[in-house]
Design an enzyme around this catalytic site. Structure first.
Site, PDB file in Angstrom:
ATOM      1  N   ASP A   2       3.537   6.587   1.777  1.00 55.24           N
ATOM      2  CA  ASP A   2       2.123   6.340   1.989  1.00 55.24           C
ATOM      3  C   ASP A   2       1.928   4.881   2.334  1.00 55.24           C
ATOM      4  O   ASP A   2       2.789   4.044   2.062  1.00 55.24           O
ATOM      5  CB  ASP A   2       1.281   6.714   0.774  1.00 55.24           C
ATOM      6  CG  ASP A   2      -0.083   7.246   1.187  1.00 55.24           C
ATOM      7  OD1 ASP A   2      -0.777   6.561   1.961  1.00 55.24           O
ATOM      8  OD2 ASP A   2      -0.449   8.345   0.758  1.00 55.24           O
ATOM      9  N   GLN A   3       0.790   4.604   2.931  1.00 60.23           N
ATOM     10  CA  GLN A   3       0.452   3.246   3.323  1.00 60.23           C
ATOM     11  C   GLN A   3      -1.008   2.997   2.963  1.00 60.23           C
ATOM     12  O   GLN A   3      -1.858   3.855   3.199  1.00 60.23           O
ATOM     13  CB  GLN A   3       0.664   3.075   4.827  1.00 60.23           C
ATOM     14  CG  GLN A   3       0.505   1.654   5.317  1.00 60.23           C
ATOM     15  CD  GLN A   3       0.855   1.559   6.794  1.00 60.23           C
ATOM     16  OE1 GLN A   3       0.166   2.117   7.628  1.00 60.23           O
ATOM     17  NE2 GLN A   3       1.919   0.847   7.096  1.00 60.23           N
TER      18      GLN A   3
END
Length: 170
Positions: A98-99
């Site tokens: 995830d970012q």
């Protein structure tokens, strides 16, 4: 885009390590059924779409808005991988990623609406944003859970209001 390139490199390196280990089957935890990320060999995605995983992650983002962006990115990556690992049998190693965009230590979530996108872009124009990228590896049968985090700073151009309206409409 340096942040996307870094995330892809993280994912490729992790995939290569898991693939090279005898007896382990890599699985990519994703909410995007088209996301193979250019990984070599057979990519086995486990798509929860807007259902259980998507709803769970959205609740975590909402709850995590008081949490440091790097911590939130790592927690979301682990949640994706753990959700999938809990559903699969032994010998499976799940990779989640995830970012989270970080503006002055505050996580910036997906805008959801045109008005929110305009507001976000206006707050970011001419400023530096840090993209916190996390990759998690989970093997349910052994209880192993590992994460790695990388940060990339991106300077946004000082966009005018017309440019922001145009970009938000895309």
């Amino acid at each position: 885009d340096r942040a996307a390139a870094l995330a892809t490199a993280f994912l490729h390196d992790t995939w290569a390590l898991v693939s090279a280990t005898s007896g382990l089957l890599p699985v990519l935890a994703t909410t995007d059924p088209l996301a193979d990320h250019g990984l070599p060999g057979t990519v086995r995605t486990w798509d929860q779409g807007d259902g259980d995983l998507g709803a769970r992650l959205e609740r975590m983002v909402t709850a995590g808005l008081r949490e440091a962006p790097a911590v939130l990115a790592a927690r979301l990556a682990v949640a994706k991988a753990q959700n999938v690992a809990d559903s699969l049998g032994p010998g499976v190693v799940v990779i989640g990623s995830d970012q989270v965009a970080d503006l002055d230590g505050v996580p910036i979530g997906k805008p959801g609406t045109h008005a929110r996108a305009v507001e976000q872009l206006r707050s970011m124009r001419g400023r530096s944003i840090v993209f916190q990228t996390a990759v998690a590896v989970v093997r349910g049968s052994s209880g192993y859970e590992g994460t790695a985090l990388a940060s990339v700073t991106v300077r946004f151009r000082d966009l005018g209001d017309a440019e922001i309206e145009h970009d938000a409409a895309l």
